[in-house]
Write a protein that holds these residues in place. Structure first.
Motif, PDB file in Angstrom:
ATOM      1  N   GLY A 339       9.757 -74.247 -34.716  1.00 54.10           N
ATOM      2  CA  GLY A 339       9.751 -75.671 -34.390  1.00 54.10           C
ATOM      3  C   GLY A 339       8.394 -76.224 -33.988  1.00 54.10           C
ATOM      4  N   ASN A 340       8.453 -77.417 -33.407  1.00 49.90           N
ATOM      5  CA  ASN A 340       7.229 -78.145 -33.079  1.00 49.90           C
ATOM      6  C   ASN A 340       6.419 -77.494 -31.964  1.00 49.90           C
ATOM      7  OD1 ASN A 340       7.767 -80.044 -35.021  1.00 49.90           O
ATOM      8  ND2 ASN A 340       8.906 -81.374 -33.629  1.00 49.90           N
ATOM      9  N   ASN A 341       7.105 -76.858 -31.013  1.00 52.79           N
ATOM     10  CA  ASN A 341       6.359 -76.201 -29.931  1.00 52.79           C
ATOM     11  C   ASN A 341       5.421 -75.150 -30.517  1.00 52.79           C
ATOM     12  OD1 ASN A 341       7.820 -77.643 -28.093  1.00 52.79           O
ATOM     13  ND2 ASN A 341       9.201 -75.967 -27.532  1.00 52.79           N
ATOM     14  N   THR A 342       5.980 -74.382 -31.446  1.00 47.56           N
ATOM     15  CA  THR A 342       5.184 -73.303 -32.040  1.00 47.56           C
ATOM     16  C   THR A 342       3.991 -73.878 -32.799  1.00 47.56           C
ATOM     17  OG1 THR A 342       7.280 -72.167 -32.364  1.00 47.56           O
ATOM     18  CG2 THR A 342       5.355 -71.212 -33.451  1.00 47.56           C
ATOM     19  N   LYS A 343       4.282 -74.950 -33.546  1.00 49.47           N
ATOM     20  CA  LYS A 343       3.187 -75.522 -34.340  1.00 49.47           C
ATOM     21  C   LYS A 343       2.103 -76.113 -33.423  1.00 49.47           C
ATOM     22  CE  LYS A 343       3.659 -78.427 -38.024  1.00 49.47           C
ATOM     23  NZ  LYS A 343       4.034 -78.625 -39.387  1.00 49.47           N
ATOM     24  N   ALA A 344       2.542 -76.759 -32.336  1.00 50.51           N
ATOM     25  CA  ALA A 344       1.564 -77.314 -31.400  1.00 50.51           C
ATOM     26  C   ALA A 344       0.717 -76.205 -30.781  1.00 50.51           C
ATOM     27  CB  ALA A 344       2.277 -78.116 -30.314  1.00 50.51           C
ATOM     28  N   ALA A 345       1.354 -75.086 -30.494  1.00 51.43           N
ATOM     29  CA  ALA A 345       0.609 -73.960 -29.913  1.00 51.43           C
ATOM     30  C   ALA A 345      -0.431 -73.440 -30.908  1.00 51.43           C
ATOM     31  CB  ALA A 345       1.586 -72.842 -29.534  1.00 51.43           C
ATOM     32  N   ARG A 348      -3.321 -75.857 -31.006  1.00 51.53           N
ATOM     33  CA  ARG A 348      -4.186 -75.776 -29.821  1.00 51.53           C
ATOM     34  C   ARG A 348      -5.090 -74.542 -29.902  1.00 51.53           C
ATOM     35  NH1 ARG A 348      -5.261 -73.397 -25.226  1.00 51.53           N
ATOM     36  NH2 ARG A 348      -3.864 -71.685 -25.754  1.00 51.53           N
TER      37      ARG A 348
END
Ligand SMILES: NC(=O)c1ccc[n+]([C@@H]2O[C@H](COP(=O)([O-])OP(=O)(O)OC[C@H]3O[C@@H](n4cnc5c(N)ncnc54)[C@H](O)[C@@H]3O)[C@@H](O)[C@H]2O)c1
Length: 477
Positions: A339-345, A348
């Protein structure tokens, strides 16, 4: 009676200062676009000048010829007048009615009038893929509109035979459309497609390089001795080459091979979106010639494509180059169904590696550059959309069983993937410098792309603790 020159000056003051300016340019001083229209209309009525092409356009030429003997530079002034009235035919709604767009103070007054007396610049675009076609369209729009550019924008086309047997350059010239790389978008009546590199760049003073980076060396070889020695270049190319002496940025390659100044333009610029005039931004990076950077802003800038400049060629170029590796990582996690959390990580961590890598190689790179369009904005757009993300997504969904080369051919219709090649080039340097462990994301992307690790390794790499490089630059973020 006011002479043509005085008229031109008044007209220029009334014209909108729509050009975007550099980071150091004033953000205030807006000119409302509508005000220029009102004033231009008033002047039009006072002087009986009409748009060329309108039923009474002959009155333009008669007033033009009657004044032609009054000043030695009157032909330049007439060119200016013609261009100021021509925009009526191609002003888009966005151009005229962009409410609230900060159009800045611009440079049209003194600077523009001085430019009338100089030879107008001639822009040539070298490359005609997806982004090359959009770059040509932007340049052609401004060339038609601004007096200090020659109307014609010549585009070098790597000739291809289309499936119906026609040559791509013939079709572009016939339809004003690059049917293979940018279908359904008109490039402009002043774009000329030319498959001959030498004639494409003949007499050009501003050279726009935009092609997959693997071809740049060969193109520069062919251009040696064929370009004007006073020409200025800009690279829109994202990628780097590895030489025996380490990494070579494309702008440096162009500069050294051709002996000319080379700036860069990078940003959150998915070509198809700019082609349909959706608002976006870009960053010009220049070395020390600010005047030329201003000109590049004028070549590309429109109200829907806001261009600024920063004095940091390497920073801007490395942002545009390295983010493609992070986009591969983003595509891999998409393909894994994360999901998006993983992609944001991933984004970063990728940004941190981009900054560290850039500053290790070029200590002059500024932190602020990463917050321009070429930095964080390009990283975000490339990780959300874009070809690198797309192919990596497919690679991951196939569990790494089908190669990137194969998927590139299948999914990109002749467009080239940059991230895998860049990851390989960057990894070569990391290995040579023994920096691999300080760049776990970059190293893992390369290992996955070469099928030494499975796609799932993209979220396991942090188990290898990053090692600090001796002399690591401080990141002031
Ligand atoms: N497309 C985008 O959205 C976009 C946006 C910003 C930057 N860029 C960058 O711009 C550069 C050019 O990308 P593009 O999208 O214009 O190209 P592309 O990948 O769409 O198209 C490939 C181009 O390469 C040409 N080509 C194929 N073989 C060649 C050869 N042997 N020699 C020379 N040219 C050859 C093709 O004719 C075509 O013009 C790349 O560095 C890319 O990363 C692309």
């Amino acid at each position: 009676m006011r002479g043509p020159r005085a008229f031109a000056r008044t007209l220029c003051r009334g014209a909108p200062a729509l050009w975007p300016r550099g980071r150091e340019g004033a953000r205030g001083g807006s000119v409302v676009a509508g005000a220029k229209n009102a004033q231009a209309q008033q002047l039009q009525q006072q002087t009986v000048l009409v748009c060329p092409g309108s039923p009474s356009s002959s009155s333009f030429s008669s007033s033009a010829s009657s004044s032609s003997s009054s000043s030695p530079s009157s032909s330049a002034v007439l060119l200016a007048l013609r261009k100021h009235f021509l925009p009526v035919s191609f002003h888009t709604a966005a151009w005229d009615m962009a409410p609230g767009l900060d159009v800045g103070s611009g440079t049209r007054d003194g600077g523009l009038l001085n430019s009338y007396e100089a030879e107008p610049d001639r822009v040539a675009v070298i490359g005609s893929g997806n982004w090359g076609s959009v770059a040509a369209r932007l340049a052609a729009t401004n060339a038609r509109r601004l007096p200090y550019f020659q109307d014609e924008v010549r585009v070098w086309v790597y000739e291809e035979k289309l499936s119906n047997g026609e040559l791509l350059s013939d079709v572009i010239n016939k339809t004003q459309e690059n049917v293979k790389y940018l279908p359904n978008v008109k490039l402009g009546p002043n774009v000329v497609a030319d498959p001959n590199l030498e004639t494409a760049v003949k007499n050009a003073t501003m050279l726009v390089f935009v092609m997959p980076h693997q071809f740049i060396e060969g193109i520069c070889q062919k251009l040696k001795g064929k370009i004007r020695p006073d020409a200025k270049a800009i690279s829109l190319i994202k990628g780097m080459e590895m030489g025996d002496d380490g990494p070579r940025l494309i702008s440096r390659e162009i500069s050294e091979q051709l002996g000319i100044d080379c700036s860069v333009l990078m940003g959150a610029n998915i070509a198809n979106e700019i082609a349909v005039e959706q608002f976006s931004e870009a960053t010009v990076g220049y070395r020390d010639d600010k005047e030329t950077a201003d000109k590049w802003v004028q070549v590309f800038g429109t109200p829907y494509f806001q261009v600024t400049h920063v004095q940091d060629v390497e920073g801007v170029e490395l942002c545009g180059t390295l983010k493609n590796i992070v986009a591969i990582a983003a595509g891999l996690v998409d393909g894994l169904g994360m999901g998006n959390n993983t992609k944001a990580a991933i984004m970063r961590i990728g940004l941190k590696e981009m900054i560290l890598f850039s500053k290790l190689l070029f200590p002059s790179v500024q932190d602020a550059t990463f917050f321009e369009s070429c930095g964080i904005a390009d990283l975000i757009t490339t990780c959300l959309g874009g070809r690198n993300r797309k192919v990596a997504d497919a690679f991951s969904k196939h569990g790494g069983k089908r190669s990137f080369d194969e998927l590139e051919v299948e999914l990109l219709n002749g467009q080239k993937l940059q991230g895998v090649l860049t990851a390989k080039e960057v990894f070569g340097l990391l290995k040579a410098k023994d920096w691999e462990e300080s760049f776990p994301l970059f190293s893992t992307v390369h290992a996955i792309a070469t099928r030494h690790l499975p796609p799932s390794a993209i979220v396991e790499y942090s188990e290898r603790a990053p090692r600090k490089i001796v002399g690591t630059p401080e990141l002031h973020l």
